[in-house]
Design a protein around this motif. Structure first.
Motif, PDB file in Angstrom:
ATOM      1  N   ILE A 106       0.836  -1.201   0.000  1.00 18.53           N
ATOM      2  CA  ILE A 106       0.000   0.000   0.000  1.00 18.53           C
ATOM      3  C   ILE A 106       0.873   1.255   0.000  1.00 18.53           C
ATOM      4  CG2 ILE A 106      -1.652   1.313   1.406  1.00 18.53           C
ATOM      5  CD1 ILE A 106      -2.872  -1.414   2.187  1.00 18.53           C
ATOM      6  N   THR A 107       1.955   1.250   0.791  1.00 16.81           N
ATOM      7  CA  THR A 107       2.873   2.395   0.817  1.00 16.81           C
ATOM      8  C   THR A 107       3.511   2.607  -0.548  1.00 16.81           C
ATOM      9  OG1 THR A 107       3.314   1.944   3.140  1.00 16.81           O
ATOM     10  CG2 THR A 107       4.887   3.357   1.990  1.00 16.81           C
ATOM     11  N   THR A 108       3.914   1.538  -1.205  1.00 15.29           N
ATOM     12  CA  THR A 108       4.528   1.654  -2.531  1.00 15.29           C
ATOM     13  C   THR A 108       3.552   2.219  -3.555  1.00 15.29           C
ATOM     14  OG1 THR A 108       5.951  -0.232  -2.014  1.00 15.29           O
ATOM     15  CG2 THR A 108       5.720   0.352  -4.329  1.00 15.29           C
ATOM     16  N   VAL A 109       2.330   1.737  -3.555  1.00 14.29           N
ATOM     17  CA  VAL A 109       1.333   2.221  -4.520  1.00 14.29           C
ATOM     18  C   VAL A 109       1.023   3.689  -4.280  1.00 14.29           C
ATOM     19  CG1 VAL A 109      -1.076   2.002  -5.237  1.00 14.29           C
ATOM     20  CG2 VAL A 109       0.339  -0.028  -4.996  1.00 14.29           C
ATOM     21  N   LEU A 110       0.805   4.056  -3.028  1.00  6.50           N
ATOM     22  CA  LEU A 110       0.496   5.463  -2.738  1.00  6.50           C
ATOM     23  C   LEU A 110       1.701   6.363  -3.028  1.00  6.50           C
ATOM     24  CD1 LEU A 110      -1.640   5.162   0.513  1.00  6.50           C
ATOM     25  CD2 LEU A 110      -2.406   5.543  -1.826  1.00  6.50           C
ATOM     26  N   GLY A 111       2.916   5.883  -2.752  1.00  7.91           N
ATOM     27  CA  GLY A 111       4.115   6.656  -3.085  1.00  7.91           C
ATOM     28  C   GLY A 111       4.259   6.856  -4.582  1.00  7.91           C
ATOM     29  N   LEU A 112       4.000   5.820  -5.344  1.00  4.54           N
ATOM     30  CA  LEU A 112       4.064   5.930  -6.801  1.00  4.54           C
ATOM     31  C   LEU A 112       3.006   6.910  -7.319  1.00  4.54           C
ATOM     32  CD1 LEU A 112       5.365   4.860  -9.410  1.00  4.54           C
ATOM     33  CD2 LEU A 112       3.575   3.129  -9.453  1.00  4.54           C
ATOM     34  N   CYS A 113       1.808   6.870  -6.749  1.00  2.62           N
ATOM     35  CA  CYS A 113       0.764   7.829  -7.145  1.00  2.62           C
ATOM     36  C   CYS A 113       1.196   9.256  -6.817  1.00  2.62           C
ATOM     37  CB  CYS A 113      -0.555   7.510  -6.445  1.00  2.62           C
ATOM     38  SG  CYS A 113      -1.342   6.011  -7.034  1.00  2.62           S
ATOM     39  N   GLY A 114       1.844   9.460  -5.669  1.00  2.00           N
ATOM     40  CA  GLY A 114       2.325  10.792  -5.304  1.00  2.00           C
ATOM     41  C   GLY A 114       3.397  11.292  -6.245  1.00  2.00           C
ATOM     42  N   VAL A 115       4.340  10.437  -6.619  1.00  2.00           N
ATOM     43  CA  VAL A 115       5.407  10.832  -7.545  1.00  2.00           C
ATOM     44  C   VAL A 115       4.821  11.163  -8.910  1.00  2.00           C
ATOM     45  CG1 VAL A 115       7.426   9.954  -8.783  1.00  2.00           C
ATOM     46  CG2 VAL A 115       7.235   9.614  -6.336  1.00  2.00           C
ATOM     47  N   VAL A 116       3.880  10.371  -9.375  1.00  2.00           N
ATOM     48  CA  VAL A 116       3.259  10.633 -10.671  1.00  2.00           C
ATOM     49  C   VAL A 116       2.502  11.955 -10.636  1.00  2.00           C
ATOM     50  CG1 VAL A 116       1.447   9.852 -12.249  1.00  2.00           C
ATOM     51  CG2 VAL A 116       3.159   8.251 -11.431  1.00  2.00           C
ATOM     52  N   SER A 117       1.798  12.226  -9.539  1.00  2.00           N
ATOM     53  CA  SER A 117       1.052  13.490  -9.475  1.00  2.00           C
ATOM     54  C   SER A 117       1.986  14.686  -9.428  1.00  2.00           C
ATOM     55  CB  SER A 117       0.124  13.496  -8.263  1.00  2.00           C
ATOM     56  OG  SER A 117       0.881  13.573  -7.066  1.00  2.00           O
TER      57      SER A 117
END
Length: 152
Positions: A106-117
Protein backbone atom coordinates in the motif's frame (compact mmCIF):
# COMPACT_ATOMS: atom_id res chain seq x y z
CA UNK A 1 -55.10 -28.39 8.24
CA UNK A 2 -55.75 -27.46 11.87
CA UNK A 3 -56.49 -30.09 14.51
CA UNK A 4 -60.11 -30.51 15.54
CA UNK A 5 -59.87 -28.85 19.02
CA UNK A 6 -58.65 -25.61 17.42
CA UNK A 7 -61.42 -25.50 14.87
CA UNK A 8 -64.24 -26.25 17.30
CA UNK A 9 -66.48 -23.27 18.05
CA UNK A 10 -66.05 -22.70 21.78
CA UNK A 11 -66.13 -19.50 23.81
CA UNK A 12 -62.82 -18.00 24.84
CA UNK A 13 -63.70 -18.41 28.54
CA UNK A 14 -63.61 -22.17 27.99
CA UNK A 15 -59.83 -21.96 27.61
CA UNK A 16 -59.39 -19.61 30.57
CA UNK A 17 -61.45 -21.48 33.16
CA UNK A 18 -60.17 -24.97 32.58
CA UNK A 19 -56.63 -25.40 33.91
CA UNK A 20 -54.43 -27.71 31.96
CA UNK A 21 -52.46 -30.23 33.92
CA UNK A 22 -49.33 -31.34 32.17
CA UNK A 23 -47.63 -34.50 33.26
CA UNK A 24 -44.28 -33.91 34.87
CA UNK A 25 -41.47 -35.96 33.51
CA UNK A 26 -38.17 -36.15 35.24
CA UNK A 27 -35.09 -37.55 33.67
CA UNK A 28 -32.50 -38.92 35.99
CA UNK A 29 -29.05 -39.31 34.51
CA UNK A 30 -27.00 -42.01 36.07
CA UNK A 31 -23.59 -43.35 35.24
CA UNK A 32 -23.81 -46.81 33.83
CA UNK A 33 -21.07 -49.38 33.41
CA UNK A 34 -21.00 -48.69 29.67
CA UNK A 35 -20.02 -45.05 30.31
CA UNK A 36 -17.17 -46.08 32.57
CA UNK A 37 -15.80 -48.73 30.20
CA UNK A 38 -16.16 -46.62 27.05
CA UNK A 39 -15.69 -42.93 27.88
CA UNK A 40 -15.24 -41.95 24.20
CA UNK A 41 -18.60 -43.57 23.34
CA UNK A 42 -17.13 -44.98 20.13
CA UNK A 43 -17.55 -48.68 20.73
CA UNK A 44 -14.01 -49.25 22.02
CA UNK A 45 -12.34 -48.02 18.82
CA UNK A 46 -8.71 -47.17 19.44
CA UNK A 47 -8.38 -43.61 18.24
CA UNK A 48 -4.92 -42.61 17.01
CA UNK A 49 -3.61 -39.20 18.01
CA UNK A 50 -5.03 -36.36 15.90
CA UNK A 51 -2.47 -35.46 13.23
CA UNK A 52 -3.34 -33.50 10.13
CA UNK A 53 -2.26 -35.41 7.01
CA UNK A 54 -0.95 -32.19 5.50
CA UNK A 55 1.91 -32.22 8.02
CA UNK A 56 3.05 -35.76 7.21
CA UNK A 57 6.12 -36.27 5.03
CA UNK A 58 4.99 -36.04 1.39
CA UNK A 59 8.04 -38.04 0.24
CA UNK A 60 7.53 -40.90 2.71
CA UNK A 61 6.90 -44.47 1.51
CA UNK A 62 3.12 -44.44 1.97
CA UNK A 63 0.81 -47.17 0.75
CA UNK A 64 -1.75 -44.47 -0.17
CA UNK A 65 0.43 -41.63 -1.43
CA UNK A 66 -2.42 -39.18 -1.96
CA UNK A 67 -3.85 -39.56 1.53
CA UNK A 68 -0.38 -40.20 3.11
CA UNK A 69 -1.54 -43.34 4.88
CA UNK A 70 -0.30 -46.91 5.22
CA UNK A 71 -2.41 -50.04 4.72
CA UNK A 72 -4.19 -51.10 7.91
CA UNK A 73 -3.39 -47.88 9.75
CA UNK A 74 -6.31 -46.89 11.99
CA UNK A 75 -8.11 -43.76 10.93
CA UNK A 76 -8.98 -41.05 13.43
CA UNK A 77 -12.70 -40.58 13.98
CA UNK A 78 -12.33 -36.93 12.86
CA UNK A 79 -10.74 -38.00 9.57
CA UNK A 80 -12.92 -35.60 7.61
CA UNK A 81 -11.25 -32.72 9.45
CA UNK A 82 -7.74 -34.18 9.55
CA UNK A 83 -7.53 -35.70 6.05
CA UNK A 84 -5.82 -34.33 2.96
CA UNK A 85 -9.06 -32.99 1.48
CA UNK A 86 -9.88 -30.84 4.49
CA UNK A 87 -9.19 -27.10 4.31
CA UNK A 88 -5.50 -26.43 3.90
CA UNK A 89 -3.79 -24.65 6.78
CA UNK A 90 -1.66 -21.85 5.39
CA UNK A 91 1.59 -21.72 7.36
CA UNK A 92 3.92 -19.96 4.89
CA UNK A 93 3.59 -16.51 6.53
CA UNK A 94 2.61 -15.45 9.99
CA UNK A 95 -0.12 -12.85 10.32
CA UNK A 96 2.43 -10.24 11.40
CA UNK A 97 4.57 -10.73 8.31
CA UNK A 98 1.50 -10.75 6.07
CA UNK A 99 0.27 -7.41 7.44
CA UNK A 100 3.79 -5.98 7.07
CA UNK A 101 3.94 -7.02 3.41
CA UNK A 102 0.45 -5.64 2.76
CA UNK A 103 1.49 -2.32 4.34
CA UNK A 104 4.60 -2.23 2.15
CA UNK A 105 2.45 -2.76 -0.94
CA UNK A 106 0.00 0.00 0.00
CA UNK A 107 2.87 2.40 0.82
CA UNK A 108 4.53 1.65 -2.53
CA UNK A 109 1.33 2.22 -4.52
CA UNK A 110 0.50 5.46 -2.74
CA UNK A 111 4.11 6.66 -3.08
CA UNK A 112 4.06 5.93 -6.80
CA UNK A 113 0.76 7.83 -7.15
CA UNK A 114 2.32 10.79 -5.30
CA UNK A 115 5.41 10.83 -7.54
CA UNK A 116 3.26 10.63 -10.67
CA UNK A 117 1.05 13.49 -9.47
CA UNK A 118 4.17 15.66 -8.86
CA UNK A 119 5.67 15.04 -12.28
CA UNK A 120 2.46 14.75 -14.32
CA UNK A 121 2.53 17.48 -16.98
CA UNK A 122 0.05 20.33 -16.91
CA UNK A 123 -2.55 20.84 -19.60
CA UNK A 124 -0.76 21.35 -22.91
CA UNK A 125 -3.00 24.28 -23.94
CA UNK A 126 -4.76 27.27 -22.45
CA UNK A 127 -8.55 27.55 -22.59
CA UNK A 128 -9.70 29.27 -25.76
CA UNK A 129 -11.51 32.61 -25.53
CA UNK A 130 -13.78 34.32 -28.03
CA UNK A 131 -14.46 38.01 -28.62
CA UNK A 132 -17.84 38.89 -27.14
CA UNK A 133 -18.35 35.31 -25.87
CA UNK A 134 -20.12 34.16 -29.09
CA UNK A 135 -23.40 35.56 -27.81
CA UNK A 136 -25.10 35.70 -31.18
CA UNK A 137 -23.59 32.43 -32.49
CA UNK A 138 -24.77 30.36 -29.50
CA UNK A 139 -28.36 31.44 -29.56
CA UNK A 140 -28.66 35.04 -28.50
CA UNK A 141 -29.64 36.61 -25.21
CA UNK A 142 -29.97 34.17 -22.28
CA UNK A 143 -27.89 31.38 -23.87
CA UNK A 144 -24.94 29.81 -22.07
CA UNK A 145 -22.00 31.83 -23.27
CA UNK A 146 -18.53 30.71 -24.17
CA UNK A 147 -15.62 32.20 -22.26
CA UNK A 148 -15.08 35.75 -23.45
CA UNK A 149 -11.93 37.86 -23.61
CA UNK A 150 -13.18 40.10 -20.79
CA UNK A 151 -13.77 37.14 -18.36
CA UNK A 152 -10.45 35.46 -19.02
Amino acid sequence: MLPRPFTAARPFSHFLLKPRVLPTRTQIRCITQADVEDPGMNGGYINPPPEKRQYRDPYGDWWDKQERRNFGEPVHEDHDILGMFSPYEYTHFTARKGFFLMGCFITTVLGLCGVVSLYYPDRPSAPRTFPGGLDRELGGKGAVLAQSDENA
